[in-house]
Scaffold this motif. Structure first.
Motif, PDB file in Angstrom:
ATOM      1  N   LEU A  12      -6.883  -8.331 -27.249  1.00 46.16           N
ATOM      2  CA  LEU A  12      -8.230  -8.425 -27.787  1.00 46.16           C
ATOM      3  C   LEU A  12      -8.871  -7.052 -27.916  1.00 46.16           C
ATOM      4  CD1 LEU A  12     -10.673 -10.210 -28.599  1.00 46.16           C
ATOM      5  CD2 LEU A  12     -11.305 -10.254 -26.175  1.00 46.16           C
ATOM      6  N   SER A  13      -8.611  -6.186 -26.949  1.00 45.54           N
ATOM      7  CA  SER A  13      -9.233  -4.856 -26.951  1.00 45.54           C
ATOM      8  C   SER A  13      -8.791  -4.007 -28.134  1.00 45.54           C
ATOM      9  CB  SER A  13      -8.916  -4.126 -25.644  1.00 45.54           C
ATOM     10  OG  SER A  13      -7.516  -3.998 -25.456  1.00 45.54           O
ATOM     11  N   THR A  14      -7.658  -4.336 -28.742  1.00 41.71           N
ATOM     12  CA  THR A  14      -7.196  -3.564 -29.898  1.00 41.71           C
ATOM     13  C   THR A  14      -7.818  -4.063 -31.202  1.00 41.71           C
ATOM     14  OG1 THR A  14      -5.259  -4.989 -30.290  1.00 41.71           O
ATOM     15  CG2 THR A  14      -4.988  -3.140 -28.744  1.00 41.71           C
ATOM     16  N   MET A  15      -8.546  -5.189 -31.130  1.00 41.67           N
ATOM     17  CA  MET A  15      -9.143  -5.757 -32.334  1.00 41.67           C
ATOM     18  C   MET A  15     -10.663  -5.610 -32.372  1.00 41.67           C
ATOM     19  SD  MET A  15      -6.722  -6.921 -34.262  1.00 41.67           S
ATOM     20  CE  MET A  15      -7.585  -8.027 -35.366  1.00 41.67           C
ATOM     21  N   LEU A  16     -11.313  -5.564 -31.214  1.00 49.73           N
ATOM     22  CA  LEU A  16     -12.769  -5.449 -31.199  1.00 49.73           C
ATOM     23  C   LEU A  16     -13.204  -4.136 -31.836  1.00 49.73           C
ATOM     24  CD1 LEU A  16     -13.640  -6.783 -27.627  1.00 49.73           C
ATOM     25  CD2 LEU A  16     -13.999  -7.934 -29.801  1.00 49.73           C
ATOM     26  N   ARG A  17     -14.054  -4.227 -32.854  1.00 46.23           N
ATOM     27  CA  ARG A  17     -14.529  -3.082 -33.618  1.00 46.23           C
ATOM     28  C   ARG A  17     -13.396  -2.350 -34.343  1.00 46.23           C
ATOM     29  NH1 ARG A  17     -19.026  -0.217 -29.572  1.00 46.23           N
ATOM     30  NH2 ARG A  17     -20.541  -1.924 -29.631  1.00 46.23           N
ATOM     31  N   GLN A  18     -12.205  -2.954 -34.379  1.00 49.40           N
ATOM     32  CA  GLN A  18     -11.066  -2.348 -35.064  1.00 49.40           C
ATOM     33  C   GLN A  18     -10.297  -3.447 -35.831  1.00 49.40           C
ATOM     34  OE1 GLN A  18      -8.883   0.513 -32.281  1.00 49.40           O
ATOM     35  NE2 GLN A  18     -10.131  -0.636 -30.812  1.00 49.40           N
ATOM     36  N   PRO A  19     -10.947  -4.115 -36.775  1.00 51.62           N
ATOM     37  CA  PRO A  19     -10.311  -5.259 -37.443  1.00 51.62           C
ATOM     38  C   PRO A  19      -9.380  -4.873 -38.581  1.00 51.62           C
ATOM     39  CG  PRO A  19     -12.499  -4.937 -38.322  1.00 51.62           C
ATOM     40  CD  PRO A  19     -12.306  -3.861 -37.276  1.00 51.62           C
ATOM     41  N   TYR A  20      -8.819  -3.685 -38.511  1.00 50.70           N
ATOM     42  CA  TYR A  20      -8.071  -3.159 -39.663  1.00 50.70           C
ATOM     43  C   TYR A  20      -6.822  -3.973 -39.969  1.00 50.70           C
ATOM     44  CZ  TYR A  20     -11.124   0.547 -38.055  1.00 50.70           C
ATOM     45  OH  TYR A  20     -12.218   1.241 -37.610  1.00 50.70           O
ATOM     46  N   ARG A  21      -6.249  -4.609 -38.974  1.00 53.63           N
ATOM     47  CA  ARG A  21      -5.057  -5.419 -39.204  1.00 53.63           C
ATOM     48  C   ARG A  21      -5.346  -6.577 -40.160  1.00 53.63           C
ATOM     49  NH1 ARG A  21      -0.551  -7.031 -35.123  1.00 53.63           N
ATOM     50  NH2 ARG A  21      -1.335  -5.163 -34.118  1.00 53.63           N
ATOM     51  N   LEU A  22      -6.607  -7.046 -40.145  1.00 53.91           N
ATOM     52  CA  LEU A  22      -6.964  -8.164 -41.007  1.00 53.91           C
ATOM     53  C   LEU A  22      -6.975  -7.779 -42.473  1.00 53.91           C
ATOM     54  CD1 LEU A  22      -9.911  -9.702 -38.932  1.00 53.91           C
ATOM     55  CD2 LEU A  22      -7.542 -10.482 -39.040  1.00 53.91           C
ATOM     56  N   TYR A  23      -6.971  -6.491 -42.755  1.00 55.64           N
ATOM     57  CA  TYR A  23      -6.968  -6.046 -44.147  1.00 55.64           C
ATOM     58  C   TYR A  23      -5.586  -6.151 -44.776  1.00 55.64           C
ATOM     59  CZ  TYR A  23     -11.404  -3.886 -42.690  1.00 55.64           C
ATOM     60  OH  TYR A  23     -12.663  -3.652 -42.191  1.00 55.64           O
ATOM     61  N   GLN A  24      -4.557  -6.358 -43.975  1.00 53.51           N
ATOM     62  CA  GLN A  24      -3.195  -6.420 -44.492  1.00 53.51           C
ATOM     63  C   GLN A  24      -2.938  -7.783 -45.130  1.00 53.51           C
ATOM     64  OE1 GLN A  24      -0.564  -5.500 -41.239  1.00 53.51           O
ATOM     65  NE2 GLN A  24      -1.749  -3.696 -40.620  1.00 53.51           N
ATOM     66  N   PRO A  25      -2.218  -7.827 -46.238  1.00 53.36           N
ATOM     67  CA  PRO A  25      -1.955  -9.098 -46.926  1.00 53.36           C
ATOM     68  C   PRO A  25      -1.275 -10.111 -46.019  1.00 53.36           C
ATOM     69  CG  PRO A  25      -1.326  -7.234 -48.309  1.00 53.36           C
ATOM     70  CD  PRO A  25      -1.623  -6.675 -46.954  1.00 53.36           C
ATOM     71  N   GLY A  26      -1.774 -11.335 -46.019  1.00 52.11           N
ATOM     72  CA  GLY A  26      -1.153 -12.422 -45.279  1.00 52.11           C
ATOM     73  C   GLY A  26      -1.508 -12.501 -43.814  1.00 52.11           C
ATOM     74  N   VAL A  27      -2.170 -11.498 -43.287  1.00 54.26           N
ATOM     75  CA  VAL A  27      -2.452 -11.482 -41.850  1.00 54.26           C
ATOM     76  C   VAL A  27      -3.487 -12.537 -41.469  1.00 54.26           C
ATOM     77  CG1 VAL A  27      -3.429 -10.106 -39.977  1.00 54.26           C
ATOM     78  CG2 VAL A  27      -1.766  -9.091 -41.530  1.00 54.26           C
ATOM     79  N   VAL A  28      -4.502 -12.733 -42.303  1.00 48.92           N
ATOM     80  CA  VAL A  28      -5.519 -13.735 -41.984  1.00 48.92           C
ATOM     81  C   VAL A  28      -4.880 -15.109 -41.856  1.00 48.92           C
ATOM     82  CG1 VAL A  28      -7.573 -14.925 -42.824  1.00 48.92           C
ATOM     83  CG2 VAL A  28      -7.416 -12.445 -43.018  1.00 48.92           C
ATOM     84  N   ASP A  29      -3.966 -15.437 -42.758  1.00 49.25           N
ATOM     85  CA  ASP A  29      -3.280 -16.722 -42.673  1.00 49.25           C
ATOM     86  C   ASP A  29      -2.484 -16.848 -41.380  1.00 49.25           C
ATOM     87  OD1 ASP A  29      -4.322 -17.342 -45.101  1.00 49.25           O
ATOM     88  OD2 ASP A  29      -2.410 -17.708 -46.105  1.00 49.25           O
ATOM     89  N   SER A  30      -1.832 -15.760 -40.965  1.00 49.49           N
ATOM     90  CA  SER A  30      -1.039 -15.815 -39.737  1.00 49.49           C
ATOM     91  C   SER A  30      -1.941 -16.017 -38.521  1.00 49.49           C
ATOM     92  CB  SER A  30      -0.208 -14.537 -39.583  1.00 49.49           C
ATOM     93  OG  SER A  30      -1.024 -13.410 -39.336  1.00 49.49           O
ATOM     94  N   PHE A  31      -3.133 -15.442 -38.548  1.00 50.28           N
ATOM     95  CA  PHE A  31      -4.083 -15.653 -37.459  1.00 50.28           C
ATOM     96  C   PHE A  31      -4.532 -17.111 -37.433  1.00 50.28           C
ATOM     97  CE2 PHE A  31      -4.216 -11.171 -36.958  1.00 50.28           C
ATOM     98  CZ  PHE A  31      -4.837 -10.900 -35.745  1.00 50.28           C
ATOM     99  N   ILE A  32      -4.819 -17.668 -38.600  1.00 47.45           N
ATOM    100  CA  ILE A  32      -5.240 -19.068 -38.673  1.00 47.45           C
ATOM    101  C   ILE A  32      -4.132 -19.974 -38.159  1.00 47.45           C
ATOM    102  CG2 ILE A  32      -5.889 -20.945 -40.217  1.00 47.45           C
ATOM    103  CD1 ILE A  32      -7.287 -18.894 -41.981  1.00 47.45           C
ATOM    104  N   PHE A  33      -2.886 -19.708 -38.582  1.00 49.30           N
ATOM    105  CA  PHE A  33      -1.759 -20.503 -38.106  1.00 49.30           C
ATOM    106  C   PHE A  33      -1.665 -20.445 -36.584  1.00 49.30           C
ATOM    107  CE2 PHE A  33       0.488 -20.521 -42.333  1.00 49.30           C
ATOM    108  CZ  PHE A  33       0.663 -21.892 -42.381  1.00 49.30           C
ATOM    109  N   GLY A  34      -1.842 -19.262 -36.038  1.00 50.13           N
ATOM    110  CA  GLY A  34      -1.763 -19.118 -34.589  1.00 50.13           C
ATOM    111  C   GLY A  34      -2.864 -19.881 -33.876  1.00 50.13           C
TER     112      GLY A  34
END
Length: 211
Positions: A12-34
């Motif tokens: 979690l600490s790598t994502m707070l205020r650092q949501p850059y991974r979500l900008y990558q194609p397909g990542v949002v879907d993988s988060f939703i699946f998880g």
């Protein structure tokens, strides 16, 4: 719905205020699946070190802020009443002695309180609130359930743009409300995700692989 095998765990600490991974194609879907396939952990009084030692941690640092300490300090600074006062406000009996907490809070937490507070009236609301045993079928205990429900009721009833509120020029007709209430969270996922074709009817509940 496609069931995905475990891919990775993300701090979690790598994502707070650092949501850059979500900008990558397909990542949002993988988060939703998880989120819709992985059962959530049971709620308890323990707090992950991701927010007690690494909250808002800057890249390259090995430490961050402590959410638990922040919550206690800011509640005192803002004059939030103590646990006993909140219990009384919510129609529950006041705690007279630390022994009265048995059955409401884990025994280990009560023993810690004995070394931290001189009186039960000194117990911070946030601390005891997260430590309460949850109500049947709920994730929070009675005092948090009282405050959260009241807060959301005020927010909803005081918002003229809330779609169910009447008496405003922007209100919906009964026919429109009937159609709006047909929309499900599953429908939103299917309509807006790129690679999700089907999903269980109630996405907040994990689907069984056999169904």
């Amino acid at each position: 719905m496609t069931y995905l095998s475990f891919a990775e765990s993300i701090r979690l600490s790598t994502m707070l205020r650092q949501p850059y991974r979500l900008y990558q194609p397909g990542v949002v879907d993988s988060f939703i699946f998880g989120l819709i396939n992985q059962p959530a952990y049971r709620v308890d009084s323990e707090i992950t070190t991701e927010v007690t030692n690494h909250l808002f941690e800057k890249p390259g640092d090995n430490f961050g802020m402590d959410l638990a300490a922040i919550n206690v300090v800011r509640s005192r600074e803002m004059g939030i009443p103590g646990y006993n006062d909140i219990r009384e406000y919510c129609g529950m009996s006041r705690i007279r002695h630390f022994e009265d907490l048995f059955g409401l809070i884990d025994n280990n937490t009560i023993h810690r309180y004995l070394g931290l507070y001189q009186s039960v009236d000194d117990i911070d609301f946030w601390s005891a609130g997260i430590a309460e045993y949850p109500l049947m079928g709920a994730m929070v205990g009675p005092s948090f359930a009282c405050i959260i429900s009241e807060q959301f009721a005020h927010i909803r009833n005081g918002d003229r743009f809330w779609y169910e509120n009447e008496g405003w020029p922007s209100q919906f007709t009964p026919e429109q409300l009937k159609e709006l209430r047909k929309v499900k969270l599953a429908r939103l996922f299917c309509d807006n995700a790129d690679d999700i074709d089907t999903v269980q009817l109630y996405p907040m509940l994990a689907a069984h692989p056999a169904t």
